[in-house]
Design a protein around this motif. Structure first.
Motif, PDB file in Angstrom:
ATOM      1  N   PHE A  96      -6.569  -8.003   1.649  1.00  0.00           N
ATOM      2  CA  PHE A  96      -5.971  -8.279   2.957  1.00  0.00           C
ATOM      3  C   PHE A  96      -4.960  -7.195   3.284  1.00  0.00           C
ATOM      4  CE2 PHE A  96      -3.670 -10.560  -0.345  1.00  0.00           C
ATOM      5  CZ  PHE A  96      -2.335 -10.289  -0.089  1.00  0.00           C
ATOM      6  N   SER A  97      -4.843  -6.872   4.570  1.00  0.00           N
ATOM      7  CA  SER A  97      -3.922  -5.821   5.010  1.00  0.00           C
ATOM      8  C   SER A  97      -2.909  -6.327   6.022  1.00  0.00           C
ATOM      9  CB  SER A  97      -4.706  -4.641   5.611  1.00  0.00           C
ATOM     10  OG  SER A  97      -5.508  -5.078   6.685  1.00  0.00           O
ATOM     11  N   SER A  98      -2.959  -7.627   6.299  1.00  0.00           N
ATOM     12  CA  SER A  98      -1.986  -8.216   7.218  1.00  0.00           C
ATOM     13  C   SER A  98      -1.611  -9.606   6.713  1.00  0.00           C
ATOM     14  CB  SER A  98      -2.555  -8.307   8.643  1.00  0.00           C
ATOM     15  OG  SER A  98      -3.735  -9.078   8.660  1.00  0.00           O
ATOM     16  N   ASN A  99      -0.523 -10.138   7.221  1.00  0.00           N
ATOM     17  CA  ASN A  99      -0.057 -11.460   6.807  1.00  0.00           C
ATOM     18  C   ASN A  99      -1.044 -12.538   7.260  1.00  0.00           C
ATOM     19  OD1 ASN A  99       2.211 -10.106   5.922  1.00  0.00           O
ATOM     20  ND2 ASN A  99       3.480 -10.708   7.657  1.00  0.00           N
ATOM     21  N   GLY A 100      -1.130 -13.615   6.471  1.00  0.00           N
ATOM     22  CA  GLY A 100      -2.036 -14.678   6.864  1.00  0.00           C
ATOM     23  C   GLY A 100      -2.024 -15.848   5.916  1.00  0.00           C
TER      24      GLY A 100
ATOM     25  N   THR B 246       0.833  -1.190   0.000  1.00  0.00           N
ATOM     26  CA  THR B 246       0.000   0.000   0.000  1.00  0.00           C
ATOM     27  C   THR B 246       0.874   1.249   0.000  1.00  0.00           C
ATOM     28  OG1 THR B 246      -0.144  -0.081   2.403  1.00  0.00           O
ATOM     29  CG2 THR B 246      -1.893  -1.172   1.181  1.00  0.00           C
ATOM     30  N   ASP B 247       0.241   2.403  -0.313  1.00  0.00           N
ATOM     31  CA  ASP B 247       1.006   3.658  -0.432  1.00  0.00           C
ATOM     32  C   ASP B 247       2.241   3.420  -1.292  1.00  0.00           C
ATOM     33  OD1 ASP B 247      -0.760   5.026   1.325  1.00  0.00           O
ATOM     34  OD2 ASP B 247       0.281   4.138   3.032  1.00  0.00           O
ATOM     35  N   PHE B 248       2.022   2.764  -2.420  1.00  0.00           N
ATOM     36  CA  PHE B 248       3.149   2.282  -3.203  1.00  0.00           C
ATOM     37  C   PHE B 248       4.013   3.420  -3.738  1.00  0.00           C
ATOM     38  CE2 PHE B 248       5.034   0.939  -7.290  1.00  0.00           C
ATOM     39  CZ  PHE B 248       5.865  -0.064  -6.815  1.00  0.00           C
ATOM     40  N   THR B 249       3.398   4.514  -4.152  1.00  0.00           N
ATOM     41  CA  THR B 249       4.175   5.615  -4.734  1.00  0.00           C
ATOM     42  C   THR B 249       5.222   6.136  -3.758  1.00  0.00           C
ATOM     43  OG1 THR B 249       2.320   6.271  -6.141  1.00  0.00           O
ATOM     44  CG2 THR B 249       4.052   7.897  -5.795  1.00  0.00           C
ATOM     45  N   SER B 250       4.811   6.389  -2.524  1.00  0.00           N
ATOM     46  CA  SER B 250       5.760   6.911  -1.541  1.00  0.00           C
ATOM     47  C   SER B 250       6.756   5.839  -1.116  1.00  0.00           C
ATOM     48  CB  SER B 250       5.025   7.463  -0.325  1.00  0.00           C
ATOM     49  OG  SER B 250       4.264   6.448   0.316  1.00  0.00           O
ATOM     50  N   THR B 251       6.297   4.586  -1.038  1.00  0.00           N
ATOM     51  CA  THR B 251       7.207   3.499  -0.672  1.00  0.00           C
ATOM     52  C   THR B 251       8.296   3.330  -1.724  1.00  0.00           C
ATOM     53  OG1 THR B 251       5.456   2.330   0.518  1.00  0.00           O
ATOM     54  CG2 THR B 251       7.373   1.039  -0.131  1.00  0.00           C
ATOM     55  N   LEU B 252       7.898   3.356  -2.990  1.00  0.00           N
ATOM     56  CA  LEU B 252       8.886   3.228  -4.063  1.00  0.00           C
ATOM     57  C   LEU B 252       9.814   4.434  -4.090  1.00  0.00           C
ATOM     58  CD1 LEU B 252       9.857   1.630  -6.584  1.00  0.00           C
ATOM     59  CD2 LEU B 252       8.243   2.994  -7.928  1.00  0.00           C
TER      60      LEU B 252
END
Length: 341
Positions: free
Chosen positions: A316-320, A253-259
């Protein structure tokens, strides 16, 4: 300039009963699309058929199939303005256009036409990305092309496909996605993602990505899709190609800022991701992925498990290790494209 010639053939769209071999474990929780049209288009590299799954019906998820131009097909795209499917067929290294798709779905007796078909340029195409009338083909390295990965840019017109540009890259290609003038490309056999800014401005020859980053925790990535509306990147992890149970999906998520905050050659850490994997997911070799911005569903072409499946997951927003909300047997499932209106 090389032009792929035009041929006109006919093929029949076959309506099938609503599928009864899917899992409904999360049926009550799943936010089904409220669209007049919500369809998933699926290529196969074994069956010679295109599968179309209809998610818009309130009576259940329907299915129809149309014959492909070859048994071994990969990248697929639906053009809503022209009511056409564009598909890459590896059997003869061709790009193909099938017309009257939605019209054919409404009338079981209507044929869908394979309107444009031809070969030229690539010899080992994997995925396609489409921007307006431009079709980009990602070619994997094989002996027939001197083990050179390339990106071919074609312009679709009434007479076929005209080759506009050919770009070579120094890594093995698989999945690609274009957003605006930015091309995202999978670096096959790695956990890396390559980013080409102002992609269409390049001239023929060797090109270098503006940024290449590693996705921590990925074994080997194949498929990707990006949602500009949600600023969300989804990547698949096939793990070991020989295993049908070690795959995974990653959401950033928030891929633009993460990249942007990750330097060229840097790593996007697991803290910036959500990942699902494990025995419940049915993920073995997830080779392609699509995403619904409306319902937040994630669609996967799973190639290894059971000989080919389409798997659908809630966002999904968490591991699972969740079970898919739905799953279908689709022999040789190799690529997916989702369209909703």
């Amino acid at each position: 300039m090389k032009t792929i010639a035009k041929t006109i053939l006919r093929t029949t769209l076959i309506a099938l009963p609503t599928l009864g071999f899917y899992s409904c474990d999360n049926d009550e929780e799943m936010d089904m699309p409220e669209n007049e049209v919500a369809s998933l288009f699926v290529s196969s590299n074994t069956s010679g058929m295109i599968t179309i799954l209809d998610f818009a019906s309130m009576d259940g998820i329907g299915s129809s199939t149309v014959a492909s131009a070859g048994a071994d097909a990969d990248g697929i795209y639906y053009d809503e303005e022209e009511d056409q499917i564009i598909q890459l067929v590896r059997s003869d290294n061709s790009l193909n256009v099938y017309s009257d798709i939605m019209a054919a779905k409404m009338d079981d007796g209507l044929s869908a036409s394979l309107e444009l078909s031809g070969t030229g340029g690539f010899v080992s195409g994997r995925e396609i990305a489409v921007m307006n009338d431009m079709v980009i083909v990602a070619e994997s390295p094989v002996e027939a092309n001197g083990n050179q990965s390339s990106l071919y840019v074609y312009q679709k017109n009434a007479n076929g496909f005209s080759l506009q540009n050919t770009y070579q890259v120094d890594f093995a290609l698989w999945g690609i996605h274009i957003e605006g003038n930015t091309l995202y490309a999978i670096v096959d056999k790695t956990a890396d993602l390559a980013v080409f800014n102002n992609f269409m401005a390049n001239t023929d020859g060797m090109i270098t990505p503006d940024k290449r980053v590693t996705i921590e925790g990925l074994g080997r990535t194949h498929g990707l899709t990006y949602s500009m509306e949600d600023d969300l990147m989804v990547l698949t992890d096939i793990g070991e190609a020989s295993s049908d149970s070690d795959g995974g999906l990653v959401i950033i998520t928030d891929f633009t800022s993460t990249l942007s905050s990750t330097s060229d050659g840097g790593t996007i850490s697991m803290n910036d991701q959500a990942r699902i994997e494990g025995s419940n997911t049915m993920l073995g070799n997830p080779v392609d992925v699509a995403y619904s911005e409306d319902s937040k569903m994630i669609f996967v072409a799973e190639r290894a498990n059971g000989g080919g499946k389409v798997l659908v997951y809630d966002y999904f927003s968490s591991n699972g290790n969740p079970s898919p909300a739905y799953n279908w047997d689709v022999a040789g499932a190799s690529a997916v494209y989702y369209y909703e209106d």
